[in-house]
Design an enzyme around this catalytic site. Structure first.
Site, PDB file in Angstrom:
ATOM      1  CE1 TYR A  63      -0.489  -2.249   8.405  1.00 31.94           C
ATOM      2  CE2 TYR A  63      -0.216   0.739   8.042  1.00 31.94           C
ATOM      3  CZ  TYR A  63      -1.294  -0.274   8.641  1.00 31.94           C
ATOM      4  OH  TYR A  63      -2.400  -0.688   9.072  1.00 31.94           O
ATOM      5  N   PRO A 217     -12.902   2.461   5.108  1.00 32.86           N
ATOM      6  CG  PRO A 217     -12.587   4.851   4.768  1.00 32.86           C
ATOM      7  CD  PRO A 217     -11.586   3.032   5.150  1.00 32.86           C
ATOM      8  CG  LEU A 218     -14.660   4.265   0.826  1.00 27.57           C
ATOM      9  CD1 LEU A 218     -13.992   4.821  -0.901  1.00 27.57           C
ATOM     10  CD2 LEU A 218     -15.827   4.585  -0.048  1.00 27.57           C
ATOM     11  CB  ALA A 219     -16.729  -1.934   2.221  1.00 31.06           C
ATOM     12  N   GLY A 220     -13.254  -1.831   1.278  1.00 28.55           N
ATOM     13  CA  GLY A 220     -12.484  -2.067  -0.084  1.00 28.55           C
ATOM     14  C   GLY A 220     -12.876  -2.183  -1.720  1.00 28.55           C
ATOM     15  N   GLY A 221     -13.546  -1.291  -1.805  1.00 26.77           N
ATOM     16  CA  GLY A 221     -14.436  -0.717  -2.602  1.00 26.77           C
ATOM     17  C   GLY A 221     -15.153  -1.562  -3.164  1.00 26.77           C
ATOM     18  CE  LYS A 222     -16.031  -7.099  -0.341  1.00 30.35           C
ATOM     19  NZ  LYS A 222     -16.276  -8.263   0.430  1.00 30.35           N
TER      20      LYS A 222
END
Length: 299
Positions: A63, A217-222
């Protein structure tokens, strides 16, 4: 105006053998994409997480191009954070060629031992709560890999071991060579990608008396910003259901994961999104509402 304080976040056992972790985890993988990172930026995020009850932090040697652990270690070294108050994960297994052209995987004993030694040095700690294999290495000797993982637990360098992004069969193969449990599998899971439910990974992790950790958890903002038909339908349903719980779209999406028995890995650098992820643990979706949301995407 007085700032609203969330109640303390509940701690849960990640598996029947431990450790206890916060219901939401903070992961540093998105910091890789943000260019120059400072220790003070990370310290601010860590302090916010601790204020919200998130005491569990997920690292990996790669990272931030191998820099994030160093920043975090400085926070531990200057005693801004007490080591006994936090739960630390780190991972190894993803490597880059010298010219940065090729990403490949390495679960050899040499790489595992070198990686955990490097992580401990950078993080300024004597042990990790969990050390995970970041990806399955198709060329690895599973017996050699298992022996290396057992060695780091026996030596006290890690209290537990886990995996990330493993299929059911990859998970089973490694477990068959181990006498110590694999306490979790970090998997991609969100309402735009529910394949871990359909392909049996969720069931197998639970069968192993463990809790899955869901990254993205938010699909990369999608889920919040996607313009395709599926994202638009999902957002409308999350808004509809969320109104019953006085919750926004983001909180409802994360609460859906928690209802499934998974622990979300929050990776956002946004304070508002971190707060939303943390507060989702207070939203208890009904069974009917959970399935109402799932039917939008699980067809």
């Amino acid at each position: 105006m007085q700032e609203f304080k969330l109640p303390p976040m509940k701690k849960v056992s990640l598996s029947d053998s431990g450790p206890k972790v916060s219901e939401a985890i903070y992961g540093f993988w998105r910091w890789t994409d943000e260019g120059a990172v400072t220790t003070s930026q990370i310290e601010k995020t860590v302090n916010l997480c601790l204020d919200l009850g998130i005491n569990t932090f997920d690292h990996a040697d790669v990272y931030g191009d191998n820099t994030i652990e160093t920043h975090f270690g400085r926070i531990i070294a200057n005693k801004s954070v007490k080591r006994d108050d936090i739960v630390l994960f780190s991972k190894c297994g993803i490597r880059m060629s010298d010219d940065k052209y090729l990403t490949y995987y390495d679960n050899s004993r040499e790489h595992i031992i070198n990686s955990i030694n490097g992580s401990l040095k950078r993080l300024k700690t004597d042990y990790l709560d969990i050390f995970l294999l970041h990806q399955s290495d198709l060329l690895a000797d599973p017996e050699e890999t298992a022996m290396a993982l057992a060695e780091i637990v026996t030596s006290g360098k890690a209290k537990h071991i886990g995996v990330a992004n493993f299929t059911v069969f990859q998970h089973q193969l490694l477990a068959s060579y181990l006498r110590i449990p694999i306490v979790t599998n970090h998997i991609e899971l969100n309402l735009m990608n529910t394949t871990a439910i359909e392909d049996g990974r969720i069931d197998f992790i639970k069968q192993s008396f463990s809790k899955p950790l869901a990254w993205a958890p938010l699909a990369g903002g999608k889920i919040l910003n996607g313009t395709d038909e599926k994202a638009v339908r999902l957002r409308a349903k999350l808004e509809e259901v969320g109104k019953k719980y006085d919750a926004n779209i983001e909180q409802t999406a994360v609460a859906w994961l928690m209802k499934l028995g998974t622990l979300p890995i929050i990776g956002s650098l946004s304070e508002a999104r971190i707060r939303n992820g943390a507060s989702a643990s207070d939203i208890k979706l009904s069974r009917e509402d959970w399935y109402d949301i799932y039917q939008v995407v699980g067809k």
